[in-house]
Design a protein around this motif. Sequence first.
Motif, PDB file in Angstrom:
ATOM      1  N   GLY A  60     -12.774  12.220  -8.705  1.00 24.11           N
ATOM      2  CA  GLY A  60     -11.809  13.276  -8.993  1.00 24.11           C
ATOM      3  C   GLY A  60     -10.460  12.720  -9.421  1.00 24.11           C
ATOM      4  O   GLY A  60     -10.257  11.511  -9.473  1.00 24.11           O
ATOM      5  N   PRO A  61      -9.537  13.626  -9.731  1.00 24.12           N
ATOM      6  CA  PRO A  61      -8.221  13.158 -10.177  1.00 24.12           C
ATOM      7  C   PRO A  61      -7.495  12.405  -9.065  1.00 24.12           C
ATOM      8  O   PRO A  61      -7.684  12.714  -7.888  1.00 24.12           O
ATOM      9  N   GLN A  62      -6.735  11.407  -9.435  1.00 25.36           N
ATOM     10  CA  GLN A  62      -6.004  10.584  -8.462  1.00 25.36           C
ATOM     11  C   GLN A  62      -4.541  10.500  -8.896  1.00 25.36           C
ATOM     12  O   GLN A  62      -4.248  10.604 -10.084  1.00 25.36           O
ATOM     13  N   PRO A  63      -3.630  10.259  -7.949  1.00 19.52           N
ATOM     14  CA  PRO A  63      -2.231  10.096  -8.356  1.00 19.52           C
ATOM     15  C   PRO A  63      -2.089   8.899  -9.291  1.00 19.52           C
ATOM     16  O   PRO A  63      -2.845   7.924  -9.170  1.00 19.52           O
ATOM     17  N   PRO A  64      -1.165   8.978 -10.251  1.00 22.10           N
ATOM     18  CA  PRO A  64      -1.002   7.837 -11.164  1.00 22.10           C
ATOM     19  C   PRO A  64      -0.466   6.610 -10.443  1.00 22.10           C
ATOM     20  O   PRO A  64       0.142   6.726  -9.369  1.00 22.10           O
ATOM     21  N   VAL A  65      -0.707   5.452 -11.034  1.00 22.11           N
ATOM     22  CA  VAL A  65      -0.249   4.190 -10.432  1.00 22.11           C
ATOM     23  C   VAL A  65       1.257   4.242 -10.180  1.00 22.11           C
ATOM     24  O   VAL A  65       1.751   3.768  -9.153  1.00 22.11           O
ATOM     25  N   ALA A  66       2.004   4.880 -11.092  1.00 22.60           N
ATOM     26  CA  ALA A  66       3.465   4.932 -10.937  1.00 22.60           C
ATOM     27  C   ALA A  66       3.840   5.550  -9.592  1.00 22.60           C
ATOM     28  O   ALA A  66       4.754   5.070  -8.910  1.00 22.60           O
ATOM     29  N   SER A  67       3.126   6.588  -9.192  1.00 26.65           N
ATOM     30  CA  SER A  67       3.521   7.234  -7.934  1.00 26.65           C
ATOM     31  C   SER A  67       3.079   6.405  -6.732  1.00 26.65           C
ATOM     32  O   SER A  67       3.735   6.398  -5.693  1.00 26.65           O
ATOM     33  N   LYS A  68       1.984   5.661  -6.873  1.00 31.06           N
ATOM     34  CA  LYS A  68       1.568   4.761  -5.770  1.00 31.06           C
ATOM     35  C   LYS A  68       2.595   3.659  -5.592  1.00 31.06           C
ATOM     36  O   LYS A  68       2.967   3.292  -4.467  1.00 31.06           O
ATOM     37  N   ALA A  69       3.031   3.097  -6.711  1.00 31.87           N
ATOM     38  CA  ALA A  69       4.045   2.036  -6.642  1.00 31.87           C
ATOM     39  C   ALA A  69       5.310   2.579  -5.989  1.00 31.87           C
ATOM     40  O   ALA A  69       5.927   1.923  -5.137  1.00 31.87           O
ATOM     41  N   PHE A  70       5.666   3.817  -6.356  1.00 32.26           N
ATOM     42  CA  PHE A  70       6.874   4.427  -5.786  1.00 32.26           C
ATOM     43  C   PHE A  70       6.734   4.573  -4.272  1.00 32.26           C
ATOM     44  O   PHE A  70       7.654   4.250  -3.507  1.00 32.26           O
ATOM     45  N   GLU A  71       5.560   5.058  -3.817  1.00 31.23           N
ATOM     46  CA  GLU A  71       5.338   5.240  -2.368  1.00 31.23           C
ATOM     47  C   GLU A  71       5.519   3.941  -1.598  1.00 31.23           C
ATOM     48  O   GLU A  71       6.034   3.910  -0.488  1.00 31.23           O
ATOM     49  N   ALA A  72       5.048   2.842  -2.206  1.00 30.88           N
ATOM     50  CA  ALA A  72       5.122   1.537  -1.526  1.00 30.88           C
ATOM     51  C   ALA A  72       6.458   0.837  -1.793  1.00 30.88           C
ATOM     52  O   ALA A  72       6.700  -0.256  -1.264  1.00 30.88           O
ATOM     53  N   GLY A  73       7.299   1.449  -2.608  1.00 27.30           N
ATOM     54  CA  GLY A  73       8.613   0.857  -2.891  1.00 27.30           C
ATOM     55  C   GLY A  73       8.555  -0.340  -3.819  1.00 27.30           C
ATOM     56  O   GLY A  73       9.431  -1.201  -3.791  1.00 27.30           O
ATOM     57  N   VAL A  74       7.508  -0.396  -4.658  1.00 28.08           N
ATOM     58  CA  VAL A  74       7.366  -1.505  -5.615  1.00 28.08           C
ATOM     59  C   VAL A  74       7.824  -0.999  -6.982  1.00 28.08           C
ATOM     60  O   VAL A  74       7.334   0.026  -7.457  1.00 28.08           O
ATOM     61  N   GLU A  75       8.756  -1.706  -7.607  1.00 29.51           N
ATOM     62  CA  GLU A  75       9.346  -1.154  -8.844  1.00 29.51           C
ATOM     63  C   GLU A  75       8.473  -1.361 -10.079  1.00 29.51           C
ATOM     64  O   GLU A  75       8.385  -0.486 -10.928  1.00 29.51           O
ATOM     65  N   ALA A  76       7.835  -2.529 -10.185  1.00 26.09           N
ATOM     66  CA  ALA A  76       7.081  -2.820 -11.410  1.00 26.09           C
ATOM     67  C   ALA A  76       5.592  -2.635 -11.169  1.00 26.09           C
ATOM     68  O   ALA A  76       5.099  -2.864 -10.064  1.00 26.09           O
ATOM     69  N   PHE A  77       4.887  -2.203 -12.206  1.00 28.84           N
ATOM     70  CA  PHE A  77       3.427  -2.126 -12.082  1.00 28.84           C
ATOM     71  C   PHE A  77       2.790  -2.434 -13.424  1.00 28.84           C
ATOM     72  O   PHE A  77       3.383  -2.199 -14.485  1.00 28.84           O
TER      73      PHE A  77
END
Length: 470
Positions: free
Chosen positions: A92-109
């Motif tokens: 099914g649909p999943q949150p984009p990588v950008a939002s996962k990086a944001f949750e973990a506080g990682v700026e670059a992906f």
Amino acid sequence: MLTFSRETYVERRAALAAALRAVGEDGLVLFVGNVDACAQLKAECYRFRQDSSWLYYFGLDEPGLAATIDLSNGVETLYADDVSEEDMIWIGPQPPVASKAFEAGVEAFKPSAALDGVIAGALASGRKVLFLPPSRYYNTMRLMDLLHISKEEVAAGSLPLIEAVVQMRLVKTPEEIALIDEACDLGYEMHTVGRDLIRPGVVEGDIVDQMDFIATSKGWGVSFGTIFTQHGEIFHNPSHDKVIEPGRMIVVDAGLEAHSHYASDFTRTYPSDGKFTPKQKAIYEIALAAHEKAFSLTRPGVAYRDVHLAAEAVILEGLKAVGIVEGDVAEMVAEGIGGLFLPHGLGHNMGLDVHDMEDLGEDHVGYDPDQKRAGRLGLGSLRMARRLKPGHVITDEPGVYFNVGLIESWRRSGKGSGRINYSLLEKEYYDFGGIRIEDDVLVTPTGARRLGTRRLPVTVSDIESLMLRR
Ligand code: GLY
Ligand code: MN
């Protein structure tokens, strides 16, 4: 939603980078999360369990992720992929990588496939890449490919990174301790359900099922395969197919992993028919005295190795009183006689893993740099020997066991002769089994406290009154 706030993960990674820079490291730190382990086809996998160090520093609880921290400029990068059309069909649909990086506080992906080039580039420019020894073989192969090193080199990991991670994860923060308390409270429920079902005639596995149901319905699952056995003297006794017989001691060693992935791990030993025989009571009280002695000695600055030895002395003192051993207790401890009756260590670290961080190397985790693991039975199996610090979470789990194979082997080789009353053991204790008593303990600034809001009943009278009242 991750277990901790974004700031917590950011702070942990910053502290890790600072610790590595402080010992002169300026390379690239590489973290690889776990991947799905497929049972058969790609879409039929075992339940996913994330790597614990990954969880600690990045929190993202899903397969196939990796990250780098560049120690020279502090840049952190997450390597992950947005869901593909094919995956969308299955998961099914999943949150984009950008939002996962944001949750973990990682700026670059970047896409996962970019990792190979980043690592190759770092190696080509002579930079060091630091990594942890992986707990899963797939990640061993991935690191062999990425770093062009042998399986043995991957298994060894990068010592400065291992040491920095161990120092951080060993000392639990108040937020982590609250989560371990929760896991212990659920572990209490799991044990209570089990104890209340024990009676002769019941199949062991029927009780284990009820205990494990608590773990899966109220937590993430069991923190290790539940041990429920009438042969507690045999530590790995994974089958639960026996009918409970009267007159047995039953070792119940079980823990729950909470949804946060923090673990609990308790052991109690019960008489199968709810009442201890005089012999069972005598041996039980020796194990309990060792358990209480260990707790009373647990405080900052004390080496847990010395606590193990003090517990062994209590056991030998008790066995001397019932005629199983004879002689000076301190001499017997020095000779390693205690290992025959307590052939495991007093305890281990506990946290995101029930045996916390042992995938990073038992000695790295459990021994101070000036401590060396003993070669003898019992003490040699001690997984946590370190000098204690506030925030350490450890188990206190001594036992008294009568393992006939081991006793006979010592007897044949003449070990402990003049100390051990082998004929009494043969006459009275060969069908006894074993006893273990385990609580989870937090080292506090002034001493120690047992984790969980309620302590599982542990005295002979409390156990008998609960079991006989049913
Ligand atoms: N409670 C299982 C273990 O400590 O190995
Ligand atoms: Mn344990």
